[in-house]
Motif scaffolding. Sequence first.
Motif, PDB file in Angstrom:
ATOM      1  N   ALA A  98      41.895  44.905  37.267  1.00  0.00           N
ATOM      2  CA  ALA A  98      43.335  45.190  37.171  1.00  0.00           C
ATOM      3  C   ALA A  98      43.731  46.291  38.145  1.00  0.00           C
ATOM      4  CB  ALA A  98      43.696  45.578  35.743  1.00  0.00           C
ATOM      5  N   TRP A 113      51.890  43.641  37.757  1.00  0.00           N
ATOM      6  CA  TRP A 113      50.838  43.408  36.773  1.00  0.00           C
ATOM      7  C   TRP A 113      50.984  42.112  35.981  1.00  0.00           C
ATOM      8  CZ3 TRP A 113      51.924  42.751  31.601  1.00  0.00           C
ATOM      9  CH2 TRP A 113      53.214  43.099  31.180  1.00  0.00           C
ATOM     10  N   CYS A 145      46.548  45.867  40.988  1.00  0.00           N
ATOM     11  CA  CYS A 145      47.809  46.619  40.883  1.00  0.00           C
ATOM     12  C   CYS A 145      47.891  47.802  41.839  1.00  0.00           C
ATOM     13  CB  CYS A 145      47.997  47.117  39.448  1.00  0.00           C
ATOM     14  SG  CYS A 145      48.161  45.806  38.223  1.00  0.00           S
ATOM     15  N   SER A 202      46.988  47.059  28.164  1.00  0.00           N
ATOM     16  CA  SER A 202      45.936  47.624  29.001  1.00  0.00           C
ATOM     17  C   SER A 202      46.268  47.510  30.476  1.00  0.00           C
ATOM     18  CB  SER A 202      44.601  46.913  28.704  1.00  0.00           C
ATOM     19  OG  SER A 202      44.169  47.151  27.383  1.00  0.00           O
ATOM     20  N   TRP A 203      46.835  46.399  30.886  1.00  0.00           N
ATOM     21  CA  TRP A 203      47.236  46.237  32.286  1.00  0.00           C
ATOM     22  C   TRP A 203      48.320  47.231  32.646  1.00  0.00           C
ATOM     23  CZ3 TRP A 203      46.200  42.892  36.528  1.00  0.00           C
ATOM     24  CH2 TRP A 203      45.086  42.067  36.359  1.00  0.00           C
ATOM     25  N   GLN A 204      49.258  47.457  31.751  1.00  0.00           N
ATOM     26  CA  GLN A 204      50.312  48.432  32.040  1.00  0.00           C
ATOM     27  C   GLN A 204      49.744  49.846  32.098  1.00  0.00           C
ATOM     28  OE1 GLN A 204      54.257  48.014  30.422  1.00  0.00           O
ATOM     29  NE2 GLN A 204      53.723  46.049  29.487  1.00  0.00           N
ATOM     30  N   ALA A 255      47.902  39.575  34.862  1.00  0.00           N
ATOM     31  CA  ALA A 255      47.508  39.768  33.461  1.00  0.00           C
ATOM     32  C   ALA A 255      47.495  38.436  32.721  1.00  0.00           C
ATOM     33  CB  ALA A 255      48.444  40.759  32.774  1.00  0.00           C
ATOM     34  N   ARG A 303      37.277  44.481  33.449  1.00  0.00           N
ATOM     35  CA  ARG A 303      38.682  44.077  33.347  1.00  0.00           C
ATOM     36  C   ARG A 303      39.588  45.158  33.933  1.00  0.00           C
ATOM     37  NH1 ARG A 303      39.076  41.326  27.235  1.00  0.00           N
ATOM     38  NH2 ARG A 303      36.912  40.596  27.194  1.00  0.00           N
ATOM     39  N   ASN A 322      45.818  42.890  26.095  1.00  0.00           N
ATOM     40  CA  ASN A 322      45.759  42.615  27.517  1.00  0.00           C
ATOM     41  C   ASN A 322      46.948  43.193  28.254  1.00  0.00           C
ATOM     42  OD1 ASN A 322      44.001  41.166  29.448  1.00  0.00           O
ATOM     43  ND2 ASN A 322      45.814  39.916  29.842  1.00  0.00           N
TER      44      ASN A 322
END
Length: 267
Positions: free
Chosen positions: A230, A241, A234, A263-265, A245, A226, A260
């Motif tokens: 990502a 994102w 990104c 974590s993406w940020q 996401a 994951r 989620n």
Amino acid sequence: MEQKDIDRIIEMAWEDRTSFEAIKIQFGFTEADVITLMRRELKRSSFNLWRKRVNTGVSQKHALKRNSEISRFKCSLQKTIAMNKISKHYMEYLFVTDYKQIIEKLDQIDPVKYGSTRNYVNGAVTYLSPYISRGVISTKQVLKNVLEKGYKIAEIEYFVKELCWRDYFQRVAQVKDINKEIKQIQSTISNYEIPAQILNAATGIEGIDISIQQLHQSGYMHNHCRMYTASIICNIAKSHWYHPAKWMYYHLLDGDWASNACSWQWV
């Protein structure tokens, strides 16, 4: 098992560029399962020839050991296999729905081995996240179960940290708008789309493409896959994102928007 499924696994096993990892994604068969099937179905001479190809490197069956010039996980003639009966059974084995069986999965946790192998796709992960995200069990319940077995916090630090991160993200979502940047603005954004190569599992990076296929088929993606996905979206494709996401969250069996989005940020 239907004969057509057996025939397809044998065909994929003979294909030099189709890795054991790809067979596991599509059919739920490990390398050991494939070897057992090939030994049973082939003549002895044919089986020995196949094993020789695998063991001498003529066949590139192991994704991590193969020539770096091989950028796809299957041969060009191989047909894409959708979520079939065998792989469904495999996912049903991983993610049981009977509460008694779920509690039994708690007793199978090895928090020490988890700490040393969790970053590998075949590591000793717990597969408990769908039950935690849906409130079937809690992080407190998981930790209590582990500590009652006599483990000390110091020896299972990595396992405990992951439980803490999940709870921490929930607390962040209670006080901040996680649909917006919560710490700093993402830099060098060139688009607000999801790259087509991601949607089509065609990045050319075998591990990523296999994990995206698995996500589409089963709703499962290993945590590190994951983050790698990502990061590609990104930091390489320069996509904002938020929409990617949401795409991942939509497919995840353990979809937890707080974990989620945060974590993406972070990525």
